[in-house]
Design an enzyme around this catalytic site. Structure first.
Site, PDB file in Angstrom:
ATOM      1  N   CYS A  45       2.641  -1.331   3.775  1.00  0.00           N
ATOM      2  CA  CYS A  45       3.167  -2.225   4.709  1.00  0.00           C
ATOM      3  C   CYS A  45       4.751  -1.491   5.203  1.00  0.00           C
ATOM      4  O   CYS A  45       5.102  -1.518   6.096  1.00  0.00           O
ATOM      5  CB  CYS A  45       3.558  -3.487   4.223  1.00  0.00           C
ATOM      6  SG  CYS A  45       1.870  -4.543   3.748  1.00  0.00           S
ATOM      7  N   ARG A 122      -4.205  -7.064   7.727  1.00  0.00           N
ATOM      8  CA  ARG A 122      -3.303  -6.228   8.825  1.00  0.00           C
ATOM      9  C   ARG A 122      -4.014  -6.616   9.945  1.00  0.00           C
ATOM     10  O   ARG A 122      -4.891  -5.799  10.607  1.00  0.00           O
ATOM     11  CB  ARG A 122      -3.170  -4.723   8.437  1.00  0.00           C
ATOM     12  CG  ARG A 122      -2.695  -4.461   7.075  1.00  0.00           C
ATOM     13  CD  ARG A 122      -2.869  -2.966   6.946  1.00  0.00           C
ATOM     14  NE  ARG A 122      -2.536  -2.504   5.679  1.00  0.00           N
ATOM     15  CZ  ARG A 122      -1.455  -2.622   4.999  1.00  0.00           C
ATOM     16  NH1 ARG A 122      -0.399  -3.261   5.534  1.00  0.00           N
ATOM     17  NH2 ARG A 122      -1.310  -2.577   3.457  1.00  0.00           N
TER      18      ARG A 122
HETATM   19  C1  BEZ Z   1       0.444  -2.084   0.593  1.00  0.00           C
HETATM   20  O1  BEZ Z   1       0.799  -1.030   0.161  1.00  0.00           O
HETATM   21  O2  BEZ Z   1       0.783  -2.222   1.776  1.00  0.00           O
HETATM   22  C2  BEZ Z   1      -0.410  -2.911   0.117  1.00  0.00           C
HETATM   23  C3  BEZ Z   1      -1.389  -2.699  -0.687  1.00  0.00           C
HETATM   24  C4  BEZ Z   1      -2.194  -3.525  -1.529  1.00  0.00           C
HETATM   25  C5  BEZ Z   1      -2.084  -4.789  -1.290  1.00  0.00           C
HETATM   26  C6  BEZ Z   1      -1.220  -5.259  -0.443  1.00  0.00           C
HETATM   27  C7  BEZ Z   1      -0.389  -4.493   0.345  1.00  0.00           C
END
Ligand code: BEZ
Length: 214
Positions: A45, A122
């Protein structure tokens, strides 16, 4: 509720890192890109946020607003934005919606029960100047989005809407027709004038022409 193309984006008042925003009302006359992400302080993110910020000027030039969301509260968003500034030297300028109670993600169908149902997926929703949903994309939490593709999608959608044409695969770098666009011939289009109008017809259904990107 699951959004569908051409739905009106549901009316809602959201609290963001940049104050209260009424959607889609406050963006009337403008396009906006609404994107959800699973959680603040997560690595993928973070790369997406930096990616959106790096392309923000290009969205600005198109008059397109960006607005993000995760199922975290405003304090977390502000702390995360501060962390990004201090550690990655990028200032996040677009608003991020507080959805700690998950009401907005649930309303928009961004919580998927077969994924981690405590997090938003997402999702990307592209909304036009009339508040209509014009583009939808969804990715799972594991894979970061291509912000360049989201920008390309917005540009192609606007060209398609305004000029009534069909941008091809990989536009504006299509393997067959480069930056040209496809279109359906109307009854008023005279094939005898194709050459002077820069039109190429490979058949009566595969017809393309130059069209300046907007
Ligand atoms: C992330 O790295 O954005 C992420 C990874 C696993 C779960 C939620 C977010």
């Amino acid at each position: 509720m699951k959004l569908s193309l051409r739905d009106r984006f549901p009316d809602m008042t959201v609290e963001t890192t940049k104050g209260t925003i009424r959607l889609p009302e406050d963006y009337k006359g403008k396009w906006f890109v609404f994107f959800s992400h699973p959680a603040d302080f997560t690595p993928v993110c973070t790369t997406e946020f930096v990616g959106f910020q790096k392309k923000k000027k290009e969205f600005d030039r198109l008059g397109v607003e960006l607005i993000g969301l995760s199922v975290d509260d405003l304090e977390s968003h502000h702390n995360w934005v501060k962390w990004i500034k201090e550690n990655l030297h990028v200032e996040i300028e677009f608003p991020i919606i507080d959805d700690a109670d998950r009401k907005i993600s649930e309303t928009l169908g961004m919580i998927h029960p077969n994924e981690d149902d405590t997090l938003a997926v997402r999702a990307v929703v592209i909304v036009d100047h009339n508040g209509k949903v014009r583009g939808l994309m969804e990715y799972p939490k594991e894979v970061g989005r291509s912000i360049g593709e989201i920008l390309r999608f917005v540009k192609a959608l606007r060209l398609a809407s305004v000029k009534k044409v069909f941008p091809p695969a990989n536009w504006p770098n299509n393997e067959l027709i480069g930056d040209k666009v496809l279109f359906h011939r109307g009854p008023e289009d005279d094939p005898a004038k194709d050459k002077e109008r820069g039109i190429t017809a490979l058949s009566d259904w595969f017809i393309y022409k130059n069209e300046e990107a907007l």
